[in-house]
Design an enzyme around this catalytic site. Structure first.
Site, mmCIF file in Angstrom:
data_model
loop_
_atom_site.group_PDB
_atom_site.id
_atom_site.type_symbol
_atom_site.label_atom_id
_atom_site.label_comp_id
_atom_site.label_asym_id
_atom_site.label_seq_id
_atom_site.Cartn_x
_atom_site.Cartn_y
_atom_site.Cartn_z
ATOM 1 N N LEU A 1 0.869 -1.355 -0.162
ATOM 2 C CA LEU A 1 -0.245 0.185 -0.085
ATOM 3 C C LEU A 1 0.937 1.416 -0.125
ATOM 4 C CD1 LEU A 1 -2.781 1.473 -0.016
ATOM 5 C CD2 LEU A 1 -2.756 0.947 2.439
ATOM 6 N N HIS A 2 0.744 2.252 -1.071
ATOM 7 C CA HIS A 2 1.149 3.378 -0.966
ATOM 8 C C HIS A 2 0.623 4.418 -2.187
ATOM 9 C CE1 HIS A 2 2.656 1.339 -4.870
ATOM 10 N NE2 HIS A 2 2.712 2.546 -5.479
ATOM 11 N N LEU A 3 0.687 5.745 -1.705
ATOM 12 C CA LEU A 3 0.234 6.655 -2.659
ATOM 13 C C LEU A 3 1.343 7.503 -3.176
ATOM 14 C CD1 LEU A 3 -2.127 5.990 -0.441
ATOM 15 C CD2 LEU A 3 -3.094 8.252 -1.213
#
Length: 385
Positions: free
Chosen positions: A217-219
């Site tokens: 999970l990353h932005l």
């Protein structure tokens, strides 16, 4: 003003000796609701260059100083220089940039076969990065004593940067979360936009199948010193409550969510967006999301003020892997109107019509797009009950 935990000054820089990097505690960037600037951030008459050309918030100063030091230390796969940029002639206003090195030197994407694919600890993930790649930890102070603490978010350099200040926002990597948007991650992304004084600091998310290259999970967050079409594109309401709008006048129409800033309205927006992305993920529909300061929904003009935050969500055809023969690959920034082009030949020959065709090739078939729109409108209606 946002401050570190235990002093009036903190350093987000690495010590001179790289042997000390792993032993250094990750610095905290602590902020509260008072540091979130919802209003008064506008583009200057002359578009700025790098973020140093505009007034900086404490967040901008921390990110830019730490990011610049990592450039000097050679922690990126290539040294990003000022990118050749052009606004493509035409009605859309695409911002095209030549970034040959990213096309050649970025890490090959992982093999992804499903939008719902589980986290695989054997594959590359953000627990495997070098200590020097972490800039700081975003730590949100609770608004009131006794309220729940929000999860901490690591701010990490993207070693193959799109633009100046390109970072990844990674929620507690040890939790080994797959690339599925969660409320805490979205909140951190929106608040990062509100922490910056630069109107061109944007945040985005690619799902699996939406060109996410790492299933952890990353932005993404980065500075782009140019207006983008999504900031002020007009929209039409889709639900009676006015919570969901359609940006129709884009090469790929997107669903628009809007908030004027921190508080209950922002929390409601986060809930609505994540319900929408949960629906898309559960139904194996790839998607991309883009967060930017922008005008309120409805009829707008090029002079409309950036009075709040726009969150744009696109449901799209799944695309697993990079298509090497195309001028660009369609993900979060391309859908928003920012086109990082991979070769000089494509950059010099790219037209608006060609860019529109590439983007429209990622749109869902009309019948499926109608079904998705109806489902999301129904989700918003359920919230009203």
């Amino acid at each position: 003003m946002a401050l570190p935990h235990d002093s009036n000054e903190t350093s987000y820089l690495l010590p001179p000796n790289n042997e000390d990097w792993g032993r250094q505690t990750i610095p905290d960037f602590v902020y509260g609701q008072k540091d979130l600037m919802a209003e008064g951030i506008q583009w200057p008459r002359n578009a700025p260059g790098i973020p140093d050309a505009l007034p900086q918030s404490p967040f901008d100063a921390a990110l830019c100083s730490a990011w610049k030091q990592r450039v000097e230390l050679g922690l990126f796969r290539y040294r990003l220089r000022e990118l050749q940029t052009q606004i493509l002639p035409g009605a859309v206003g695409f911002v095209a940039q030549l970034n040959v090195e990213r096309g050649v030197q970025r890490r090959p994407p992982q093999t992804i076969k499903s939008v719902r694919q589980a986290f695989d600890p054997v594959q590359f993930n953000f627990n495997k990065i070098r200590p020097g790649e972490v800039l700081f930890r975003l730590h949100r102070e609770p608004d009131l004593p006794g309220t729940l603490l929000q999860e901490d978010i690591l701010v990490v350099i993207n070693v193959s940067p799109l633009e100046w200040g390109h970072v990844l926002l990674v929620p507690e990597p040890a939790r080994q979360l797959p690339q599925r948007l969660l409320p805490g991650a979205l909140r951190a992304g929106i608040e990062a936009v509100l922490l910056s004084l630069h109107p061109g600091f944007r945040v985005g998310f690619n799902s699996l199948g939406g060109l996410a290259s790492v299933n952890h999970l990353h932005l993404h967050g980065y500075y782009l010193a140019h207006r983008l079409p999504v900031e002020q594109a007009p929209s039409e309401p889709l639900d009676p409550g006015g919570h969901l709008h359609l940006l129709q006048d884009l090469p790929a129409p997107g669903f628009l969510f809007y908030t004027r800033g921190p508080g209950p309205d922002l929390e409601s927006l986060i809930s609505r967006v994540c319900r929408a992305t949960d629906y898309l993920t559960d139904h194996e529909i790839a998607h991309n999301l883009f967060v930017t300061r922008g005008a309120p929904p409805g009829k707008t003009s090029p002079s409309s003020a950036l009075t709040g935050v726009r969150v744009i969500l696109w449901a799209r055809k799944s695309s697993f892997g990079i298509k090497d023969g195309e001028a660009f690959n369609v993900a979060l920034c391309e859908l928003a109107g920012h086109l990082p082009v991979k070769t000089s030949q494509d950059f010099s020959s790219l037209t608006e019509a060609a860019a529109v065709a590439l983007i429209q090739d990622c749109r869902l078939p009309p019948s499926q797009a109608e079904d998705v729109q109806a489902a999301l409108v129904a989700l918003m209606s359920q919230e009203e009950q």
